[in-house]
Write a protein that holds these residues in place. Structure first.
Motif, short mmCIF file in Angstrom:
data_model
loop_
_atom_site.label_atom_id
_atom_site.label_comp_id
_atom_site.label_asym_id
_atom_site.label_seq_id
_atom_site.Cartn_x
_atom_site.Cartn_y
_atom_site.Cartn_z
N PHE A 1 41.15 44.83 30.64
CA PHE A 1 42.19 45.65 31.29
C PHE A 1 41.58 46.58 32.32
CE2 PHE A 1 44.56 49.64 31.51
CZ PHE A 1 45.82 49.18 31.88
N GLU A 2 40.46 47.22 31.95
CA GLU A 2 39.86 48.19 32.86
C GLU A 2 39.32 47.53 34.12
OE1 GLU A 2 39.70 49.85 28.71
OE2 GLU A 2 39.28 47.91 29.64
N LEU A 3 38.64 46.39 33.96
CA LEU A 3 38.07 45.71 35.12
C LEU A 3 39.15 45.21 36.05
CD1 LEU A 3 35.83 44.45 36.80
CD2 LEU A 3 35.83 42.50 35.21
N VAL A 4 40.15 44.55 35.52
CA VAL A 4 41.22 44.01 36.36
C VAL A 4 41.92 45.14 37.11
CG1 VAL A 4 43.43 42.79 36.34
CG2 VAL A 4 41.51 41.92 35.01
N SER A 5 42.05 46.29 36.45
CA SER A 5 42.68 47.45 37.11
C SER A 5 41.86 47.94 38.30
CB SER A 5 42.87 48.59 36.10
OG SER A 5 43.74 48.20 35.05
N LEU A 6 40.54 47.78 38.22
CA LEU A 6 39.66 48.25 39.29
C LEU A 6 39.60 47.29 40.49
CD1 LEU A 6 36.62 49.52 37.17
CD2 LEU A 6 38.24 50.94 38.45
N LEU A 7 40.02 46.06 40.31
CA LEU A 7 39.86 45.06 41.37
C LEU A 7 40.88 45.21 42.49
CD1 LEU A 7 39.06 41.83 39.30
CD2 LEU A 7 37.47 43.27 40.59
N GLY A 8 41.94 45.98 42.27
CA GLY A 8 42.92 46.21 43.32
C GLY A 8 43.75 44.99 43.66
N LEU A 9 44.12 44.22 42.65
CA LEU A 9 44.91 43.01 42.85
C LEU A 9 46.40 43.33 42.83
CD1 LEU A 9 42.95 40.85 40.26
CD2 LEU A 9 42.87 40.53 42.74
N PRO A 10 47.23 42.49 43.43
CA PRO A 10 48.67 42.65 43.27
C PRO A 10 49.04 42.56 41.78
CG PRO A 10 48.18 41.10 45.03
CD PRO A 10 46.88 41.39 44.35
N GLU A 11 50.06 43.28 41.38
CA GLU A 11 50.43 43.35 39.97
C GLU A 11 50.67 41.97 39.37
OE1 GLU A 11 53.78 45.55 37.12
OE2 GLU A 11 53.67 45.99 39.27
N ALA A 12 51.26 41.08 40.13
CA ALA A 12 51.59 39.75 39.60
C ALA A 12 50.35 38.90 39.34
CB ALA A 12 52.50 39.02 40.58
N GLN A 13 49.19 39.26 39.95
CA GLN A 13 47.98 38.47 39.78
C GLN A 13 47.01 39.06 38.77
OE1 GLN A 13 47.38 37.92 44.34
NE2 GLN A 13 46.19 36.30 43.39
N ALA B 1 28.63 53.18 46.21
CA ALA B 1 29.37 54.10 45.35
C ALA B 1 28.83 54.03 43.92
CB ALA B 1 30.86 53.75 45.36
N ALA B 2 29.20 55.01 43.12
CA ALA B 2 28.79 55.03 41.73
C ALA B 2 29.52 53.93 40.95
CB ALA B 2 29.12 56.39 41.12
N SER B 3 28.85 53.42 39.91
CA SER B 3 29.47 52.42 39.06
C SER B 3 30.59 53.05 38.25
CB SER B 3 28.44 51.82 38.11
OG SER B 3 27.43 51.15 38.81
N GLN B 4 31.61 52.25 37.96
CA GLN B 4 32.72 52.69 37.14
C GLN B 4 32.78 51.86 35.87
OE1 GLN B 4 35.51 52.28 40.71
NE2 GLN B 4 36.45 53.99 39.64
N TYR B 5 33.19 52.49 34.78
CA TYR B 5 33.32 51.78 33.52
C TYR B 5 34.34 50.66 33.68
CZ TYR B 5 34.72 50.82 28.70
OH TYR B 5 35.02 50.20 27.50
N ALA B 6 33.98 49.46 33.22
CA ALA B 6 34.83 48.29 33.46
C ALA B 6 35.28 47.63 32.17
CB ALA B 6 34.10 47.29 34.34
N GLY B 7 35.39 48.40 31.10
CA GLY B 7 35.88 47.84 29.85
C GLY B 7 34.81 47.06 29.11
N ALA B 8 35.20 46.45 28.00
CA ALA B 8 34.26 45.67 27.20
C ALA B 8 34.00 44.32 27.84
CB ALA B 8 34.83 45.48 25.80
N PRO B 9 32.79 43.78 27.72
CA PRO B 9 32.52 42.44 28.22
C PRO B 9 33.26 41.42 27.36
CG PRO B 9 30.67 43.22 26.94
CD PRO B 9 31.62 44.38 27.05
#
Length: 287
Positions: free
Chosen positions: A127-139, A173-181
């Motif tokens: 969830f965290e990683l996908v939120s960071l990717l900046g994708l359209p909500e439907a994707q 930029a600084a790394s951001q937490y991207a959820g569990a692998p």
């Protein structure tokens, strides 16, 4: 891949693939377009890649794969399509239904966003990683361990991996937490059940993955340093009870020193009957 060696790795590979390390940049598809003419002249160009009734897997080097199922699903996994081992002159898949991203490190996110923009594929990951990717909500299909999704004739299960995960949209930029692998189990109707472990060491819950999903083919990292090495991969094979193992995440950088030959030797020590299937980058293989 850990942040402590990322600067060294990026410096080494920039000499090979230059600006390709910019993750998910809108300009990335230009390179495959430029190589289209060369690819068109390759043997088999213009013919359907999928074999009727078969599941085909194409390794793009490192941890990147494209899976085509008998029911017409095309699934890209950890699509770093510009890695140093990627097939030279190959064009990107024209149609992709799903992109699976195991964690946020640059060598696994790769060209996820650009490929999603090109194909309108849905992207599955934490969830965290996908939120960071900046994708359209439907994707953006952010989820977590235990999530299950259906893509045509493929059922995709999100499973545990033992690693770390951080994401940088901008290398400066600084790394951001991207959820569990994550790892992924892909159950294919009338086909094999594939397990892509992502970046991980061997862990006891691989036995639970075997019990619950009964994978027949495991795609396992063997390079060492950031993941398990051949000896640890042999332990994973024993836990998973798979018929075949596809080595990945090796040879891309000097630190990833494990080899398929070393894995074969380790499996012989345990008298394992699991077959090592070493794939050639860019060559579709029926599994």
């Amino acid at each position: 891949m850990g942040n402590n060696l990322k600067a060294v790795v990026v410096g080494a590979v920039l000499g090979v693939s230059g600006a390709a390390f910019a993750q998910a940049t809108p300009t990335t598809p230009a390179a495959p377009k430029a190589a289209a003419k060369a690819a068109d002249k390759a043997p088999g160009a213009g013919k359907p890649a999928a074999t009727t009734g078969k599941t085909e897997v194409t390794w793009w080097g490192h941890a990147a794969f494209v899976v085509k199922t008998p029911g017409g699903a095309t699934i890209a996994i950890d699509p770093w399509l510009t890695n140093p081992k990627a097939p030279q002159g190959a064009t990107w898949p024209e149609a992709v239904d799903a992109i699976l991203v195991s964690h946020g490190h640059f060598d696994h996110v790769g060209e996820t966003k650009a490929l999603a923009q090109k194909t309108n594929a849905k992207v599955y990951g934490s969830f965290e990683l996908v939120s960071l990717l900046g994708l359209p909500e439907a994707q953006g299909m952010g989820a977590n361990v235990g999530g299950t999704f259906t893509v045509k004739d493929a059922t995709i299960h999100l499973v545990e991996a033992v690693h770390s995960s951080s994401y940088q949209a901008d290398p400066k930029a600084a790394s951001q937490y991207a959820g569990a692998p994550l790892g992924f189990v892909i159950e294919i109707a009338n086909g094999p059940t594939l397990y892509h472990a992502g970046d991980t060491g061997a862990f006891s819950s691989m036995g639970l993955i075997a019990e619950q999903f009964k994978p027949t083919v495991a795609m396992l990292p063997i390079g060492g340093h950031f993941t398990m090495d051949p000896a640890q991969a042999a332990v994973a094979v024993k836990l998973l009870k798979v018929k075949s193992v596809v080595p990945m995440h090796y040879g891309t950088f000097p630190a990833l020193a494990g080899t398929p030959e070393a894995l074969t030797a380790e499996l012989k020590k345990t008298r394992s009957t699991t077959k090592v299937v070493s794939l050639e980058p860019g060559k579709a293989t029926a599994l």
